[in-house]
Design a protein around this motif. Sequence first.
Motif, PDB file in Angstrom:
ATOM      1  N   ALA A 107       0.685   9.278 -18.586  1.00 43.43           N
ATOM      2  CA  ALA A 107       0.290  10.648 -18.186  1.00 43.43           C
ATOM      3  C   ALA A 107       1.278  11.646 -18.793  1.00 43.43           C
ATOM      4  O   ALA A 107       2.433  11.307 -19.061  1.00 43.43           O
ATOM      5  CB  ALA A 107       0.286  10.773 -16.662  1.00 43.43           C
ATOM      6  N   TYR A 108       0.821  12.866 -18.984  1.00 38.90           N
ATOM      7  CA  TYR A 108       1.704  13.898 -19.560  1.00 38.90           C
ATOM      8  C   TYR A 108       2.936  14.104 -18.688  1.00 38.90           C
ATOM      9  O   TYR A 108       4.023  14.370 -19.182  1.00 38.90           O
ATOM     10  CB  TYR A 108       0.946  15.212 -19.733  1.00 38.90           C
ATOM     11  CG  TYR A 108      -0.131  15.139 -20.794  1.00 38.90           C
ATOM     12  CD1 TYR A 108       0.187  15.249 -22.144  1.00 38.90           C
ATOM     13  CD2 TYR A 108      -1.466  14.930 -20.453  1.00 38.90           C
ATOM     14  CE1 TYR A 108      -0.793  15.164 -23.122  1.00 38.90           C
ATOM     15  CE2 TYR A 108      -2.447  14.844 -21.416  1.00 38.90           C
ATOM     16  CZ  TYR A 108      -2.108  14.962 -22.749  1.00 38.90           C
ATOM     17  OH  TYR A 108      -3.081  14.863 -23.717  1.00 38.90           O
ATOM     18  N   HIS A 198      -8.301  14.384 -16.039  1.00 35.31           N
ATOM     19  CA  HIS A 198      -7.721  15.272 -15.025  1.00 35.31           C
ATOM     20  C   HIS A 198      -8.448  16.622 -15.108  1.00 35.31           C
ATOM     21  O   HIS A 198      -8.778  17.083 -16.211  1.00 35.31           O
ATOM     22  CB  HIS A 198      -6.227  15.441 -15.328  1.00 35.31           C
ATOM     23  CG  HIS A 198      -5.494  16.236 -14.305  1.00 35.31           C
ATOM     24  ND1 HIS A 198      -5.496  17.616 -14.293  1.00 35.31           N
ATOM     25  CD2 HIS A 198      -4.740  15.857 -13.255  1.00 35.31           C
ATOM     26  CE1 HIS A 198      -4.771  18.044 -13.271  1.00 35.31           C
ATOM     27  NE2 HIS A 198      -4.292  16.988 -12.634  1.00 35.31           N
TER      28      HIS A 198
HETATM   29  O1  LIG Z   1      -2.947  14.023 -15.920  1.00 40.37           O
HETATM   30  C1  LIG Z   1      -1.854  14.066 -16.492  1.00 40.37           C
HETATM   31  O2  LIG Z   1      -1.599  13.406 -17.496  1.00 40.37           O
HETATM   32  C2  LIG Z   1      -0.816  14.968 -15.961  1.00 40.37           C
HETATM   33  O3  LIG Z   1       0.342  14.758 -16.229  1.00 40.37           O
HETATM   34  C3  LIG Z   1      -1.236  16.162 -15.136  1.00 40.37           C
HETATM   35  C4  LIG Z   1      -1.462  17.435 -15.961  1.00 40.37           C
HETATM   36  C5  LIG Z   1      -1.621  18.662 -14.993  1.00 40.37           C
HETATM   37  O4  LIG Z   1      -1.694  18.518 -13.798  1.00 40.37           O
HETATM   38  O5  LIG Z   1      -1.683  19.781 -15.526  1.00 40.37           O
HETATM   39  C6  LIG Z   1      -0.297  17.727 -16.820  1.00 40.37           C
HETATM   40  C7  LIG Z   1      -0.421  18.267 -18.047  1.00 40.37           C
HETATM   41  C8  LIG Z   1      -1.729  18.577 -18.648  1.00 40.37           C
HETATM   42  O6  LIG Z   1      -1.895  19.970 -18.513  1.00 40.37           O
HETATM   43  C9  LIG Z   1      -2.855  17.917 -17.940  1.00 40.37           C
HETATM   44  C10 LIG Z   1      -2.704  17.350 -16.730  1.00 40.37           C
END
Ligand SMILES: O=C(O)C(=O)C[C@]1(C(=O)O)C=C[C@@H](O)C=C1
Length: 404
Positions: A107-108, A198
Amino acid sequence: MAYTSSSLHLHKHLLLPKTTRRHTNPSFVAAAAKINGVNGHSSKKSPNGKAQINGDGKKGVNGSGRKKAAAQHINGNDRIHLSVSTGGAGGQDGFGLRVAFQGAPGAYSEFAAKTALPGCDTVPCRAFADALAAVDGGAVDRAILPVESTMEGTALRNYDLLLRHDLVVVQEINLFVHYCLLAMPGVRAAEVRRVISHPMALAHCGRALARLGVDREPVEDTAGAVEMLRSNRMLDTAAIASPRAADLYGLDVLAHGLQDESWNVTRFLLLSKPPSPVTLPMDADAKTSMVVAHRGGSMMVVLKVLSAFSSRNINLTKLEVINNNDGGGGGGGGAAAGHPVMILDTSARGAPTLRAFPHVLYVDCEGASHDPRVLDAIKEIERFAVFVRVLGCYAADSNVYDLQ
Ligand SMILES: O=C(O)C(=O)C[C@]1(C(=O)O)C=C[C@@H](O)C=C1
């Protein structure tokens, strides 16, 4: 969804601060010049532990970042990748620290944690609330939380979470977010009927998804979407996630640069239990984040807050105005619409209490919370506001990191 702990080794790149970048080609060019960064940090470190470029220390960082140095243009695009020699403002590599993030590995948020503290162990959590509860309860040392993005503004739902906990901000990280369309090996774009990710990722790629004419389905996180795709062997579904997630889970990348805007940066905050483990030298480029609750009634209070800072020559880097007493979401928007903001009041003697405030300002200013000018500004605001809570003081880092 079974989440497992991961240990990531990332190549880290540094993009120039946003002020120096142009908005041009909306398509993302994946080529990256990997100059010097290995595993998120290399052996060369500046004496003060701040990020350097190509190990020669030419680049101003931590709030200054104005100098363009050792820049490398990629494929004529305006994206500039530079290597950095250390992760985390203040030179804290985070070895031995456990950092909770929302989502599956890849995840980011996990990338952001690894950017802040390259040596840390990341701990996946199902929800942001779980990540914050983990650090609050002492199960982990830190939690990472996305709080705003260039495309969507403040993540009000995450601010709500932050304010309900007795946690302090210890670091900020700006991450350039590249979205890719991922599918099971062999699946072609024309076969994709549905895209999962997400909600923020789906929102950031709205135009691209409309062009593809696919159904959209929100799931908990980007990497979780990829994991779901993989474990259920979905052949009519694609996921929006990072190129790194494609590698981790062995999926094909059908398209790069899906985001509607070429400049797509998410700002994350690293949180710890108080007292803050970060001690900033007096001359450090620092930022202080705070929440100001007030009686509302007019916008005069905003002017008074601005004046408290401007009269002391203090620059603000964020001001978010939330007015949520109209039951219809006026001013606040997002998840908090219509509901007062719940803030844990840690200032009173005795146990901290959760208090409801319909009128709230989120303020980030330049300067440390122990800087007499900042202290004075806060004292002035306290004279007319109901309540001020300093959320943290940390090294300002205007750099934008790009991980692939
Ligand atoms: O879903 C993910 O990979 C996250 O880390 C969450 C998340 C967020 O909540 O904004 C983080 C960065 C990106 O903008 C997309 C999603």
